[in-house]
Design a protein around this motif. Structure first.
Motif, mmCIF file in Angstrom:
data_model
loop_
_atom_site.group_PDB
_atom_site.id
_atom_site.type_symbol
_atom_site.label_atom_id
_atom_site.label_comp_id
_atom_site.label_asym_id
_atom_site.label_seq_id
_atom_site.Cartn_x
_atom_site.Cartn_y
_atom_site.Cartn_z
ATOM 1 N N PHE A 109 0.834 -1.199 0.000
ATOM 2 C CA PHE A 109 0.000 0.000 0.000
ATOM 3 C C PHE A 109 0.872 1.254 0.000
ATOM 4 O O PHE A 109 1.937 1.290 0.618
ATOM 5 C CB PHE A 109 -0.897 0.029 1.239
ATOM 6 N N GLU A 110 0.383 2.297 -0.662
ATOM 7 C CA GLU A 110 0.990 3.623 -0.613
ATOM 8 C C GLU A 110 -0.134 4.627 -0.358
ATOM 9 O O GLU A 110 -1.144 4.609 -1.059
ATOM 10 C CB GLU A 110 1.702 3.966 -1.914
ATOM 11 N N THR A 111 0.056 5.492 0.636
ATOM 12 C CA THR A 111 -0.969 6.472 0.972
ATOM 13 C C THR A 111 -0.402 7.873 0.827
ATOM 14 O O THR A 111 0.577 8.234 1.488
ATOM 15 C CB THR A 111 -1.465 6.281 2.415
ATOM 16 N N TYR A 112 -1.038 8.676 -0.025
ATOM 17 C CA TYR A 112 -0.657 10.073 -0.208
ATOM 18 C C TYR A 112 -1.455 10.920 0.779
ATOM 19 O O TYR A 112 -2.685 10.810 0.856
ATOM 20 C CB TYR A 112 -0.918 10.516 -1.644
ATOM 21 N N VAL A 113 -0.761 11.753 1.542
ATOM 22 C CA VAL A 113 -1.395 12.535 2.591
ATOM 23 C C VAL A 113 -0.952 13.992 2.509
ATOM 24 O O VAL A 113 0.051 14.329 1.874
ATOM 25 C CB VAL A 113 -1.035 11.989 4.000
ATOM 26 N N GLU A 138 4.912 13.628 -7.735
ATOM 27 C CA GLU A 138 4.086 12.417 -7.786
ATOM 28 C C GLU A 138 2.602 12.761 -7.711
ATOM 29 O O GLU A 138 1.775 12.152 -8.392
ATOM 30 C CB GLU A 138 4.459 11.465 -6.638
ATOM 31 N N ILE A 139 2.286 13.736 -6.870
ATOM 32 C CA ILE A 139 0.893 14.190 -6.744
ATOM 33 C C ILE A 139 0.384 14.677 -8.093
ATOM 34 O O ILE A 139 -0.712 14.312 -8.543
ATOM 35 C CB ILE A 139 0.783 15.317 -5.697
ATOM 36 N N ASP A 140 1.194 15.481 -8.766
ATOM 37 C CA ASP A 140 0.797 16.024 -10.071
ATOM 38 C C ASP A 140 0.748 14.928 -11.134
ATOM 39 O O ASP A 140 -0.175 14.879 -11.958
ATOM 40 C CB ASP A 140 1.767 17.131 -10.495
ATOM 41 N N GLN A 141 1.753 14.056 -11.122
ATOM 42 C CA GLN A 141 1.822 12.999 -12.129
ATOM 43 C C GLN A 141 0.629 12.051 -12.034
ATOM 44 O O GLN A 141 0.053 11.654 -13.049
ATOM 45 C CB GLN A 141 3.128 12.218 -11.966
ATOM 46 N N LYS A 142 0.239 11.706 -10.816
ATOM 47 C CA LYS A 142 -0.878 10.792 -10.623
ATOM 48 C C LYS A 142 -2.223 11.513 -10.538
ATOM 49 O O LYS A 142 -3.251 10.885 -10.329
ATOM 50 C CB LYS A 142 -0.658 9.946 -9.359
ATOM 51 N N LYS A 143 -2.160 12.861 -10.670
ATOM 52 C CA LYS A 143 -3.382 13.687 -10.658
ATOM 53 C C LYS A 143 -4.212 13.433 -9.407
ATOM 54 O O LYS A 143 -5.431 13.264 -9.454
ATOM 55 C CB LYS A 143 -4.206 13.448 -11.923
ATOM 56 N N ILE A 144 -3.519 13.405 -8.271
ATOM 57 C CA ILE A 144 -4.186 13.212 -6.989
ATOM 58 C C ILE A 144 -4.737 14.553 -6.516
ATOM 59 O O ILE A 144 -3.988 15.514 -6.352
ATOM 60 C CB ILE A 144 -3.211 12.622 -5.951
ATOM 61 N N MET A 145 -6.050 14.631 -6.328
ATOM 62 C CA MET A 145 -6.693 15.887 -5.948
ATOM 63 C C MET A 145 -7.547 15.712 -4.696
ATOM 64 O O MET A 145 -8.459 16.503 -4.434
ATOM 65 C CB MET A 145 -7.521 16.428 -7.109
ATOM 66 N N ALA A 146 -7.279 14.657 -3.937
ATOM 67 C CA ALA A 146 -7.961 14.430 -2.660
ATOM 68 C C ALA A 146 -7.076 13.530 -1.808
ATOM 69 O O ALA A 146 -6.393 12.647 -2.332
ATOM 70 C CB ALA A 146 -9.319 13.775 -2.877
ATOM 71 N N PRO A 170 -4.779 22.019 0.724
ATOM 72 C CA PRO A 170 -3.378 22.202 0.329
ATOM 73 C C PRO A 170 -3.063 21.712 -1.085
ATOM 74 O O PRO A 170 -2.084 22.162 -1.692
ATOM 75 C CB PRO A 170 -2.617 21.371 1.375
ATOM 76 N N LEU A 171 -3.857 20.798 -1.623
ATOM 77 C CA LEU A 171 -3.622 20.306 -2.978
ATOM 78 C C LEU A 171 -3.965 21.356 -4.029
ATOM 79 O O LEU A 171 -3.611 21.198 -5.201
ATOM 80 C CB LEU A 171 -4.446 19.037 -3.230
ATOM 81 N N PHE A 172 -4.647 22.420 -3.621
ATOM 82 C CA PHE A 172 -5.053 23.462 -4.559
ATOM 83 C C PHE A 172 -4.302 24.766 -4.302
ATOM 84 O O PHE A 172 -4.757 25.838 -4.693
ATOM 85 C CB PHE A 172 -6.573 23.692 -4.456
ATOM 86 N N ALA A 173 -3.151 24.661 -3.656
ATOM 87 C CA ALA A 173 -2.335 25.849 -3.392
ATOM 88 C C ALA A 173 -1.974 26.532 -4.715
ATOM 89 O O ALA A 173 -1.526 25.880 -5.663
ATOM 90 C CB ALA A 173 -1.068 25.460 -2.640
#
Length: 509
Positions: free
Chosen positions: A120-124, A161-169, A343-346
């Motif tokens: 598992f990998e968890t983005y926080v 990684e956040i941008d590459q995987k398009k993580i928005m939550a 914070p993901l929308f900074a």
């Protein structure tokens, strides 16, 4: 940077509880982020002779594992586990050292029975109050089962990684590089997703309850405590302990407590429930209720629980606006929790739909991170308290739009635009935004009760002054009922009322 004195004093107490020697195996470079992590680990290692630091090449830099010498734990922290994640770090440190996690024995057996490798990998984000529950649950799974590993990834240090995987939550969990879950999850829910649902046979030997509470928020918890204190057989069917309060940060109207936060409050409430002989069945969801010789509550796994009385306290959830794009872009720009996902929308432009207290509080928070915030209110004027409106007026990067009826949310693989209609002029306008935060109030979780109990026009359960519904022996409490006001303290009071009503019913029966 350095930890402040209060944290260090607290940490000293926890480090004294280490059961065995522990190693931080760290993958660090010379970059600024690595320096911060190195300083963090060094400062903690210097506080205990049971902790050492070793260099190791890991998948991400900066990152580190926590393990006993010569062993692997499967727990990795990529980035700095500060903010809300500091508790996750402390618990992992203690558990890896040998201190057993505080979870039910049945849950431990489920974890140990998983016989397939799971990574598992968890983005926080460090401001997310839902993330620690997920991180701590997956860390426990990794500690108890050598086939399971888990990496916490702090989004601020791994923005690429956040941008590459398009993580928005956040939290967003990946399992073996595939998206697995998003949002708050309990350990029971994570186990069910990874290993399958709990068999209904587990519930086959349950005796008949005197009171069965459906729901684990403030109302349900209060009802369970009041019932158990009467010395009667009490059970709880809980999908997620804490309910909607887990989404609430600042609480300043809990009488006797100047300030607390939702997750902290509900942890204390759960500990209170656990002081009594209450059979808490977590990770379970009711799908039907009926009256035969006893009240029967059917769970989604097909199990049927029998009880002499039942208390429905299923709470409420964030209301949807039900426009094209809302469902399609959920967690891809459409969000409901500014504290978690803000914070993901900074530096980006976002919209907040809703001009009540929740919406304006969200706009104020987001204004400190986002490039610009648009507030859309359906009515001709905002509904929030005047003190919040005055605070909003001081912010230069906020635009308030009233008489705005949201029409559509559009984009490619994430939100790009929001279209609304001006209700006064009928004109149609489009905002270029990457985030849409929806905060327009709550709706009761009563869909499964449509043909069972009497509901009002708002789908709230109609109850009398004792908390009784139209079905004999079935009571209800909290935000799922037709109570005039929706407040934590009122829900707790209504839970107590329903439990006392149920007890009186048992005496009369």
């Amino acid at each position: 940077m350095g930890l402040d004195k209060g944290i260090k004093d607290q940490l000293t107490q926890y480090l004294a509880m280490l059961e065995a020697d522990v190693v931080f195996a760290a993958s660090l470079g010379e970059d600024e982020a690595s320096v911060k992590v190195r300083d963090f680990l060094t400062e903690i290692a210097e506080m205990s002779d049971k902790i050492t630091i070793q260099d190791r090449v890991l998948e991400r830099t900066p990152s580190f594992t926590i393990e006993q010498p010569g062993q692997t734990s499967g727990i990795v922290f990529a980035g700095l586990p500060l903010g809300h994640e500091f508790t996750s770090f402390i618990l992992a440190l203690l558990q890896v050292s040998g201190r057993p996690p505080k979870i039910d024995e049945a849950v431990q057996k489920q974890i140990k029975a998983i016989d397939q490798p799971l990574h598992f990998e968890t983005y926080v984000s460090l401001t997310c109050h839902n993330c620690p529950d997920v991180v701590q649950a997956l860390n426990i799974m990794a500690v108890l089962n050598p086939s399971i590993s888990h990496t916490m990834i702090e989004g601020g240090m791994f923005k690429d990684e956040i941008d590459q995987k398009k993580i928005m939550a956040v939290p967003t969990v990946f399992l073996d590089n595939e998206e697995f879950a998003s949002g708050r999850q309990t350990i029971e829910q994570l186990i069910e997703k990874a290993a399958g649902p709990t068999s209904k046979e587990v519930f086959a030997d349950k005796e008949i309850f005197d009171v069965l509470v459906v729901g684990g928020g403030p109302a349900g918890s209060s009802a369970a405590i009041y019932a158990a204190r009467k010395g009667i057989k009490t059970g709880m069917v809980v999908e997620t302990f804490g309910g909607q309060v887990m989404e609430t940060l600042g609480i300043e109207n809990m009488i006797g407590t100047l300030y607390t936060e939702g997750p902290k409050l509900m942890r204390q409430v759960e500990e209170h429930v656990n002081e009594y002989n209450v059979d808490v069945m977590k990770g379970q969801r009711a799908k039907d209720i009926r009256r035969n010789d006893f009240v029967e509550v059917e769970l989604e796994n097909g199990a049927v629980l029998q009880t002499k009385t039942a208390i429905l306290s299923t709470g409420a959830r964030w209301r949807n606006i039900n426009v094209p794009g809302e469902k399609e872009f959920k967690n891809k720009g459409v969000a409901y929790c500014p504290h978690c996902d803000g914070p993901l929308f900074a530096g980006k432009e976002v919209a907040v739909i809703g001009g009540g207290n929740s919406g304006i509080e969200a706009a104020i928070d987001l204004a400190g991170m986002a490039k610009h915030v648009y507030v859309l209110e359906f009515l001709p004027e905002l509904k929030a308290d005047l003190v919040l409106q005055k605070r909003l007026q001081t912010l230069d990067n906020v635009t308030v739009i009233t008489n705005a009826a949201t029409k559509e949310i559009t984009g490619s693989d994430h939100v790009e635009q929001l279209t609304y209609t001006d209700r006064a002029s009928n004109g149609e306008f489009t905002l270029a935004v990457e985030g849409v935060f929806i905060l327009i109030g709550l709706m009761p979780n009563t869909e499964w009760l449509q043909d069972r109990v009497v509901l009002n026009q708002r789908n709230e359960i109609v109850v009398d002054k004792h908390g009784a519904t139209n079905i004999e022996g079935v009571f209800a409490a909290g935000d799922c009922t037709d109570s005039a006001y929706k407040q934590i303290i009122i829900s707790m009071g209504s839970g107590a009322t329903a439990a006392l009503g149920a007890f009186d019913h048992l005496i009369r029966s």
